[in-house]
Design a protein around this motif. Structure first.
Motif, PDB file in Angstrom:
ATOM      1  N   THR A 131      -4.292   3.699  -0.499  1.00  0.00           N
ATOM      2  CA  THR A 131      -4.707   2.348  -0.210  1.00  0.00           C
ATOM      3  C   THR A 131      -3.591   1.710   0.886  1.00  0.00           C
ATOM      4  OG1 THR A 131      -5.542   2.160  -2.119  1.00  0.00           O
ATOM      5  CG2 THR A 131      -5.352   0.035  -0.926  1.00  0.00           C
ATOM      6  N   LYS A 132      -3.875   1.098   1.993  1.00  0.00           N
ATOM      7  CA  LYS A 132      -3.089   0.855   2.917  1.00  0.00           C
ATOM      8  C   LYS A 132      -2.903  -0.902   2.600  1.00  0.00           C
ATOM      9  CE  LYS A 132      -2.118   4.096   5.684  1.00  0.00           C
ATOM     10  NZ  LYS A 132      -2.863   4.510   6.946  1.00  0.00           N
TER      11      LYS A 132
ATOM     12  N   GLY B  43       0.722  -1.095  -0.033  1.00  0.00           N
ATOM     13  CA  GLY B  43       0.027  -0.064   0.265  1.00  0.00           C
ATOM     14  C   GLY B  43       0.908   1.054   0.029  1.00  0.00           C
TER      15      GLY B  43
ATOM     16  N   ASN C 128       3.885  -1.189   3.250  1.00  0.00           N
ATOM     17  CA  ASN C 128       3.581   0.123   2.736  1.00  0.00           C
ATOM     18  C   ASN C 128       4.631   0.930   2.215  1.00  0.00           C
ATOM     19  OD1 ASN C 128       0.136   0.422   3.260  1.00  0.00           O
ATOM     20  ND2 ASN C 128       1.085  -0.499   4.934  1.00  0.00           N
TER      21      ASN C 128
END
Length: 267
Positions: A75-76, A65, A81
């Motif tokens: 968006t995670k 993400g 991430n």
């Protein structure tokens, strides 16, 4: 996961985006500057650079993400991430000052495991991955071996929108001036961090930071042998909005100086 391979691919992406930023900076029109808030500048260059990063990183690690400064992707990921600052030092950039960079870190849960900070003006690509060491381009780097604060050059960032702690901040600056070789303010937290990593600075401190300001540079400091913490304690310096980064030798002295300011600010 091959972090070395991810780091090398990330470097390629950041270099490509950095070349775009440098090209746009040569004839940048300051009338195109926007303000997200007081003294919080953004331009089409920030936005386009972030979009290019997101597109490249999606291909590199599809399951990851994003935590982005300009909100291009939000968006995670469940585990991974990307933390992105497409142009750290926007104010410098818009004024034609060649101190700015691309900064990207990869989080595995709460831990940064890969980081790249690319300065297109000096063509210096600082990068690191967990347990892999730290580098500038292809050369290994390490923090300074200066033993004490009195032997050190310290970097910081000045408040630019929240001036409620100005007097306390001036006091801590005065203390560092009297106890070190001096204070520098580059205007890019990511540059400050990698300069600690390669020994140009012995320490850096700043507050009111965002995760994208520090994620890319933090792991580079760590892998170069440095130390990171919050102002008066260990803890989450990526999301904690304050950081001290040092060559390790001067860390406790820096915390003592900053604590004088921070304790006053909290009282």
């Amino acid at each position: 996961m091959n972090l070395n391979q991810i780091a090398n691919n990330l470097n390629v992406i950041c270099r490509h985006v950095g070349a775009f930023i440098k090209q746009e900076g040569e004839n940048f029109d300051r009338s195109k500057i926007e303000q997200k808030g007081f003294n919080d500048l953004v331009s089409y260059v920030d936005k386009e650079a972030e979009q290019q990063l997101v597109e490249g990183l999606r291909k590199l690690l599809p399951e990851a993400g994003f935590i982005t400064e300009e909100g291009t992707a939000t968006t995670k990921g469940e585990r991974f991430n990307w933390v992105i600052d497409p142009l750290d030092g926007t104010t410098n950039f818009t004024h034609g000052l060649p101190v700015h960079c691309v900064s990207v870190g990869l989080l595995d849960g709460d831990e940064v495991v890969v980081g790249t900070v690319y300065d297109p003006n000096r063509d210096e690509c600082f990068w690191a991955y967990k347990d892999g060491g730290a580098y500038c381009n292809d050369t290994p780097i390490k923090v300074s071996d200066a033993p004490a604060l009195k032997d050190s050059l310290i970097a910081t960032g000045f408040p630019y929108y929240d001036f409620g702690l100005t007097q306390q901040y001036l006091q801590v600056l005065g203390s560092f001036m009297a106890k070190s070789h001096g204070i520098r303010r580059m205007g890019s937290a990511a540059i400050d961090l990698v300069y600690v990593a390669c020994g140009r600075f012995e320490g850096f401190f700043e507050y009111n930071l965002n995760p994208w300001d520090v994620a890319g540079g933090a792991i580079i400091v760590k892998e170069a042998g440095g130390k990171l913490s919050k102002f008066t304690e260990d803890g989450d310096y990526v999301f904690g909005r304050e950081i001290i980064a040092s060559n390790r030798n001067v860390h406790s002295e820096m915390q003592q100086v900053v604590a004088e300011f921070w304790n006053q600010a909290q009282s």
